[in-house]
Design an enzyme around this catalytic site. Sequence first.
Site, PDB file in Angstrom:
ATOM      1  N   ARG A  50       0.833  -1.208   0.000  1.00  0.00           N
ATOM      2  CA  ARG A  50       0.000   0.000   0.000  1.00  0.00           C
ATOM      3  C   ARG A  50       0.870   1.262   0.000  1.00  0.00           C
ATOM      4  NH1 ARG A  50      -3.596   2.626   4.396  1.00  0.00           N
ATOM      5  NH2 ARG A  50      -5.046   3.856   3.135  1.00  0.00           N
ATOM      6  N   HIS A  54       0.588   4.558  -2.499  1.00  0.00           N
ATOM      7  CA  HIS A  54       0.436   5.941  -2.054  1.00  0.00           C
ATOM      8  C   HIS A  54       1.652   6.788  -2.427  1.00  0.00           C
ATOM      9  CE1 HIS A  54      -3.274   5.934   0.661  1.00  0.00           C
ATOM     10  NE2 HIS A  54      -3.294   4.796  -0.004  1.00  0.00           N
ATOM     11  N   ASN A  79      -3.199   9.668   4.925  1.00  0.00           N
ATOM     12  CA  ASN A  79      -2.076   8.730   4.979  1.00  0.00           C
ATOM     13  C   ASN A  79      -1.825   8.210   6.390  1.00  0.00           C
ATOM     14  OD1 ASN A  79      -1.384   8.506   2.308  1.00  0.00           O
ATOM     15  ND2 ASN A  79       0.109  10.176   2.344  1.00  0.00           N
ATOM     16  N   HIS A 177      -5.942  -5.912  -2.689  1.00  0.00           N
ATOM     17  CA  HIS A 177      -6.733  -6.122  -1.470  1.00  0.00           C
ATOM     18  C   HIS A 177      -6.928  -7.603  -1.155  1.00  0.00           C
ATOM     19  CE1 HIS A 177      -8.435  -1.791  -1.977  1.00  0.00           C
ATOM     20  NE2 HIS A 177      -7.238  -1.804  -1.437  1.00  0.00           N
TER      21      HIS A 177
HETATM   22  C1  HEM Z   1      -8.760   1.635  -6.271  1.00  0.00           C
HETATM   23  C2  HEM Z   1      -8.894   2.373  -5.231  1.00  0.00           C
HETATM   24  C3  HEM Z   1      -8.421   2.010  -3.851  1.00  0.00           C
HETATM   25  C4  HEM Z   1      -9.009   2.415  -2.708  1.00  0.00           C
HETATM   26  C5  HEM Z   1     -10.228   3.311  -2.585  1.00  0.00           C
HETATM   27  C6  HEM Z   1      -8.267   1.841  -1.622  1.00  0.00           C
HETATM   28  C7  HEM Z   1      -8.534   2.047  -0.287  1.00  0.00           C
HETATM   29  C8  HEM Z   1      -7.947   1.371   0.764  1.00  0.00           C
HETATM   30  C9  HEM Z   1      -8.294   1.528   2.146  1.00  0.00           C
HETATM   31  C10 HEM Z   1      -9.312   2.495   2.699  1.00  0.00           C
HETATM   32  C11 HEM Z   1      -7.541   0.656   2.860  1.00  0.00           C
HETATM   33  C12 HEM Z   1      -7.580   0.436   4.372  1.00  0.00           C
HETATM   34  C13 HEM Z   1      -6.616   1.328   5.103  1.00  0.00           C
HETATM   35  C14 HEM Z   1      -6.769   1.193   6.592  1.00  0.00           C
HETATM   36  O1  HEM Z   1      -7.856   1.482   7.086  1.00  0.00           O
HETATM   37  O2  HEM Z   1      -5.795   0.808   7.276  1.00  0.00           O
HETATM   38  C15 HEM Z   1      -6.717  -0.063   1.923  1.00  0.00           C
HETATM   39  C16 HEM Z   1      -5.839  -1.037   2.264  1.00  0.00           C
HETATM   40  C17 HEM Z   1      -4.934  -1.563   1.387  1.00  0.00           C
HETATM   41  N1  HEM Z   1      -4.770  -1.203   0.055  1.00  0.00           N
HETATM   42 FE1  HEM Z   1      -6.047  -0.140  -1.035  1.00  0.00          FE
HETATM   43  N2  HEM Z   1      -7.241   1.093  -2.112  1.00  0.00           N
HETATM   44  C18 HEM Z   1      -7.282   1.171  -3.481  1.00  0.00           C
HETATM   45  C19 HEM Z   1      -6.370   0.616  -4.354  1.00  0.00           C
HETATM   46  C20 HEM Z   1      -5.223  -0.029  -3.965  1.00  0.00           C
HETATM   47  C21 HEM Z   1      -4.108  -0.329  -4.829  1.00  0.00           C
HETATM   48  C22 HEM Z   1      -4.005   0.066  -6.288  1.00  0.00           C
HETATM   49  C23 HEM Z   1      -3.190  -0.978  -4.058  1.00  0.00           C
HETATM   50  C24 HEM Z   1      -1.823  -1.487  -4.434  1.00  0.00           C
HETATM   51  C25 HEM Z   1      -1.460  -1.819  -5.625  1.00  0.00           C
HETATM   52  C26 HEM Z   1      -3.759  -1.115  -2.732  1.00  0.00           C
HETATM   53  C27 HEM Z   1      -3.183  -1.800  -1.708  1.00  0.00           C
HETATM   54  C28 HEM Z   1      -3.728  -1.914  -0.443  1.00  0.00           C
HETATM   55  C29 HEM Z   1      -3.202  -2.811   0.578  1.00  0.00           C
HETATM   56  C30 HEM Z   1      -2.088  -3.822   0.394  1.00  0.00           C
HETATM   57  C31 HEM Z   1      -3.955  -2.571   1.731  1.00  0.00           C
HETATM   58  C32 HEM Z   1      -3.743  -3.207   3.107  1.00  0.00           C
HETATM   59  C33 HEM Z   1      -2.832  -2.297   3.915  1.00  0.00           C
HETATM   60  C34 HEM Z   1      -2.451  -2.858   5.270  1.00  0.00           C
HETATM   61  O3  HEM Z   1      -2.609  -4.038   5.506  1.00  0.00           O
HETATM   62  O4  HEM Z   1      -1.963  -2.061   6.103  1.00  0.00           O
HETATM   63  N3  HEM Z   1      -4.974  -0.499  -2.708  1.00  0.00           N
HETATM   64  N4  HEM Z   1      -6.971   0.401   0.660  1.00  0.00           N
HETATM   65 CA   LIG Z   2       5.654   9.955  -4.456  1.00  0.00          CA
END
Ligand code: HEM
Ligand SMILES: [Ca+2]
Length: 313
Positions: A50, A54, A79, A177
């Site tokens: 993630r 970002h 963030n 995800h």
């Molecule tokens: C398409 C729109 C996307 C939205 C709206 C989104 C939103 C989010 C949100 C809200 C979380 C939870 C954060 C938290 O509460 O700790 C999350 C987690 C995560 N996102 Fe996304 N995300 C998107 C796309 C992506 C992309 C493109 C990637 C990487 C290529 C990604 C990788 C991750 C990962 C790996 C987590 C887990 C993070 C952790 O375990 O700490 N996301 N995302």
């Molecule tokens: Ca950058």
Amino acid sequence: MLLSLCFSTCSSELAFDFYAGSCPLVETMVKDTVRAASLHDPTVPGKLLRLLFHDCFVEGCDGSVLVQGNDTERSDPANASLGGFEVIEAAKNVVETFCPATVSCADILALAARDSVEFTGGPGIEIPTGRKDGKISLASNVRPNIVDTSFTLSQMKHIFSAKGLSFDDLVTLSGAHTIGSAHCSAFSERFKLDSKGKLKLIDTSLDRTYAAELTQQCGTSQAQMSVKVNNDPGTPFVFDNQYYQMLLAHKGLFQSDAVLLNNANSLKRVEEFANDKNSFFENWAEAFLKLASIQVKTEEDGEIRRSCSVING
Ligand code: HEM
Ligand SMILES: [Ca+2]
Ligand SMILES: [Ca+2]
């Protein structure tokens, strides 16, 4: 499976053998650091993946997300739930010992995210290096460039396309995800609090049994909003295609996941990936490479940071 791909999106500044002469063992050093950290804490791979997303969406893949201080990207509330910074710093320390002032933090982050996918069962991808670290990190740059769970499909498509990523890439990269977790506050818009302070489902596109599990895990009061739940209720620590199977079963955690079912083109992709892990992995390798190559900085507008959290003075 090792996939090596380079399409028109690969920047001419990047090369597969970029550190061959200056720091030939850099990829091993990063890999070993990520492996040790992930064995110690299985939440590390999700955090690193993630973090790269970002980073690359704001000012390109330039380590701008790593900079600490007032009004930096990292200080923006959007963030606040990012993690894994200490793993990047640890890798940088090792690399600095053997190859001082040579390898950028932006490259270390890209390599660490790549390794995170492989360690959790995803495809091993060869990625080019040579990114420079940015000298700008502003909180005000975060919101206009980062997608939010409340975005519609067309809003997400718009932001992705501004980064050179296609609609297909959006569907493919959402597959990230399949690992990691989220704070209950990240999907609270799908529920509302009733007069007794209990969470009630308002987004009827969510599977009812799954929704009940979520309300149970998140608790009933606002104070519980800091609790975390797995993004992929099937295999939360495995990088696989279960995320797409869960999506089809209406168990996509975020509203931004669920909306992928609302469009014929994205639905077709979701179905394809749910049925065919190899197809997901092949598309992932291609899309990840594009993500990790967004707006790479050159010699003039970038530097090799000494510490990943501080722009060189
Ligand atoms: C398409 C729109 C996307 C939205 C709206 C989104 C939103 C989010 C949100 C809200 C979380 C939870 C954060 C938290 O509460 O700790 C999350 C987690 C995560 N996102 Fe996304 N995300 C998107 C796309 C992506 C992309 C493109 C990637 C990487 C290529 C990604 C990788 C991750 C990962 C790996 C987590 C887990 C993070 C952790 O375990 O700490 N996301 N995302
Ligand atoms: Ca950058
Ligand atoms: Ca999974």
